[in-house]
Write a protein that holds these residues in place. Structure first.
Motif, PDB file in Angstrom:
ATOM      1  N   ARG A 223       3.836   5.075  -8.589  1.00 15.64           N
ATOM      2  CA  ARG A 223       3.491   6.227  -7.291  1.00 15.64           C
ATOM      3  C   ARG A 223       2.728   7.596  -7.056  1.00 15.64           C
ATOM      4  NH1 ARG A 223       8.209   7.445 -11.836  1.00 15.64           N
ATOM      5  NH2 ARG A 223       9.970   6.846 -10.481  1.00 15.64           N
ATOM      6  N   ARG A 224       1.833   6.901  -8.347  1.00 16.23           N
ATOM      7  CA  ARG A 224       0.375   7.174  -8.443  1.00 16.23           C
ATOM      8  C   ARG A 224      -0.046   6.763  -7.139  1.00 16.23           C
ATOM      9  NH1 ARG A 224       0.750   8.730 -14.411  1.00 16.23           N
ATOM     10  NH2 ARG A 224       0.288   7.160 -14.053  1.00 16.23           N
ATOM     11  N   ALA A 225      -0.202   5.272  -7.227  1.00 12.10           N
ATOM     12  CA  ALA A 225      -0.718   4.215  -6.302  1.00 12.10           C
ATOM     13  C   ALA A 225      -0.260   4.385  -5.293  1.00 12.10           C
ATOM     14  CB  ALA A 225      -0.432   2.760  -6.647  1.00 12.10           C
ATOM     15  N   VAL A 226       1.256   4.563  -4.562  1.00 12.08           N
ATOM     16  CA  VAL A 226       1.276   5.027  -3.070  1.00 12.08           C
ATOM     17  C   VAL A 226       0.467   6.842  -3.169  1.00 12.08           C
ATOM     18  CG1 VAL A 226       3.690   5.590  -2.103  1.00 12.08           C
ATOM     19  CG2 VAL A 226       3.879   4.089  -3.710  1.00 12.08           C
ATOM     20  N   GLN A 227       1.080   7.441  -4.035  1.00 18.98           N
ATOM     21  CA  GLN A 227       0.235   8.745  -3.041  1.00 18.98           C
ATOM     22  C   GLN A 227      -1.390   8.661  -3.105  1.00 18.98           C
ATOM     23  OE1 GLN A 227       1.837  11.525  -2.948  1.00 18.98           O
ATOM     24  NE2 GLN A 227       0.250  11.918  -1.860  1.00 18.98           N
ATOM     25  N   LYS A 228      -1.433   7.920  -3.848  1.00 15.82           N
ATOM     26  CA  LYS A 228      -2.685   7.395  -3.253  1.00 15.82           C
ATOM     27  C   LYS A 228      -3.189   7.035  -2.097  1.00 15.82           C
ATOM     28  CE  LYS A 228      -7.800   5.290  -5.009  1.00 15.82           C
ATOM     29  NZ  LYS A 228      -7.781   4.874  -3.238  1.00 15.82           N
ATOM     30  N   ALA A 229      -2.495   5.755  -1.533  1.00 16.78           N
ATOM     31  CA  ALA A 229      -2.426   5.309  -0.055  1.00 16.78           C
ATOM     32  C   ALA A 229      -2.242   5.773   1.183  1.00 16.78           C
ATOM     33  CB  ALA A 229      -1.594   4.165  -0.949  1.00 16.78           C
ATOM     34  N   GLU A 230      -1.065   6.852   0.394  1.00 23.06           N
ATOM     35  CA  GLU A 230      -0.790   7.688   1.097  1.00 23.06           C
ATOM     36  C   GLU A 230      -1.535   8.744   1.813  1.00 23.06           C
ATOM     37  OE1 GLU A 230       2.709   9.157   0.187  1.00 23.06           O
ATOM     38  OE2 GLU A 230       4.352   8.128   1.175  1.00 23.06           O
ATOM     39  N   ASP A 231      -2.532   9.182   0.777  1.00 20.42           N
ATOM     40  CA  ASP A 231      -3.566   9.726   1.223  1.00 20.42           C
ATOM     41  C   ASP A 231      -5.423   9.489   1.654  1.00 20.42           C
ATOM     42  OD1 ASP A 231      -2.505  11.999  -0.153  1.00 20.42           O
ATOM     43  OD2 ASP A 231      -3.902  11.584  -2.035  1.00 20.42           O
TER      44      ASP A 231
ATOM     45  N   LEU B  21      -5.323  -0.173   5.107  1.00 19.66           N
ATOM     46  CA  LEU B  21      -4.714   0.962   4.353  1.00 19.66           C
ATOM     47  C   LEU B  21      -3.073   0.943   4.564  1.00 19.66           C
ATOM     48  CD1 LEU B  21      -7.347   2.985   4.708  1.00 19.66           C
ATOM     49  CD2 LEU B  21      -6.755   2.415   2.699  1.00 19.66           C
ATOM     50  N   GLU B  22      -2.489   0.925   5.163  1.00 19.03           N
ATOM     51  CA  GLU B  22      -1.026   0.973   5.514  1.00 19.03           C
ATOM     52  C   GLU B  22      -0.379  -0.151   4.935  1.00 19.03           C
ATOM     53  OE1 GLU B  22      -0.593   1.485   9.960  1.00 19.03           O
ATOM     54  OE2 GLU B  22      -0.298   3.692   9.479  1.00 19.03           O
ATOM     55  N   ASP B  23      -0.984  -1.665   4.839  1.00 16.73           N
ATOM     56  CA  ASP B  23      -0.951  -2.465   4.485  1.00 16.73           C
ATOM     57  C   ASP B  23      -1.035  -2.721   2.836  1.00 16.73           C
ATOM     58  OD1 ASP B  23      -0.024  -3.694   6.884  1.00 16.73           O
ATOM     59  OD2 ASP B  23      -1.698  -5.038   6.634  1.00 16.73           O
ATOM     60  N   VAL B  24      -1.516  -1.857   2.528  1.00 17.27           N
ATOM     61  CA  VAL B  24      -1.432  -1.119   0.895  1.00 17.27           C
ATOM     62  C   VAL B  24      -0.413  -0.403   0.670  1.00 17.27           C
ATOM     63  CG1 VAL B  24      -3.208  -0.444  -0.614  1.00 17.27           C
ATOM     64  CG2 VAL B  24      -4.125  -2.122   0.545  1.00 17.27           C
TER      65      VAL B  24
END
Length: 245
Positions: A63-71, A114-117
């Protein structure tokens, strides 16, 4: 040679029978099939709970990784939006506008990366949450099974405990008034010989060890006073004579 009233020796067999019944009841109590079921399920529960905790930790990290990717994606989008706005305004020298165009192209590529990540992180999160939900469901199901089996176990224990209480009362009554020395010897031998400290002498053999006696030994035993405490030469238990008379 120690002695005790012959009648007490015969009554000792009643005590022995009650002690054996109590021993068997305690064995049943300790070896109920439901206890093995509970132990097996508890072991499975430990493994499943570890998997549940591990999947929960992994989901939290993701979840933290997703949030970072979204940011990160949003940051690039904001930068690209600002560059597009400046480029659209035409403000600046041709060289500046050319640099903005080049940066915008880089930002577009960076955003795609980044969207791929972000997508990969979201897919991993979805899988981790699915694994966590599955593990939790199994933990809950096994916990419920253990609770049901515990009710069954407690009911069986209560029944056996009531049986043991009844046997203890019968044993106390059966042992009341018995020769103290005879009873003490019996308890010592019972504890040393697997729960059997006294056995009847019947048909020329000790019913404790089931070993036949030779005629000479039998004659010697028969020659002794009825009050003499006789021990089996093979197993050492108290031999009770005249029990069948």
């Amino acid at each position: 040679m120690p002695s005790a009233p012959a009648a007490d020796q015969i009554r000792l067999l009643d005590v022995q029978a009650l002690d054996l019944r109590a021993q068997q009841a305690r064995h049943r109590r300790d070896h109920l099939p439901v206890l093995e079921q509970i132990a097996e399920l508890t072991a499975r529960l430990v493994d499943l709970d570890e998997a549940r905790v591990a999947s929960a930790t992994r989901a939290s990290d993701l979840r933290r990784a997703v949030q970072k990717a979204e940011d990160d994606v949003q940051s690039v989008r904001d930068r690209a939006a600002r560059d597009s706005a400046r480029l659209a305004s035409g403000t600046g020298s041709p060289k500046d506008l050319q640099a903005l165009q080049a940066e915008l192209e880089i930002l577009v590529r960076r955003q795609a990366e980044l969207e791929d990540v972000e997508l990969e992180a979201m897919e991993s999160l979805e899988q981790a949450e699915s694994e966590h939900a599955s593990a939790k469901e199994q933990v809950d199901a096994i916990t419920a099974q253990i609770a049901e089996l515990a009710v069954e176990r407690d009911a069986a224990w209560a029944q056996i405990d009531a049986e043991l209480a009844g046997l203890a009362a019968e044993r106390e009554a059966a042992a009341a008034g018995l020769d103290a020395g005879l009873l003490a010897l019996y308890v010592k031998l019972r504890d040393a010989h697997g729960g059997i400290g006294a056995a009847a002498l019947a048909q020329g053999q000790c019913l404790g060890c089931r070993m036949p006696m030779n005629p000479g030994d039998l004659r010697d035993i028969e020659a002794k006073s009825p009050d003499t405490i006789v021990r089996c030469e093979e197993c050492g238990r108290i031999l009770v004579r005249g029990a069948g008379k």
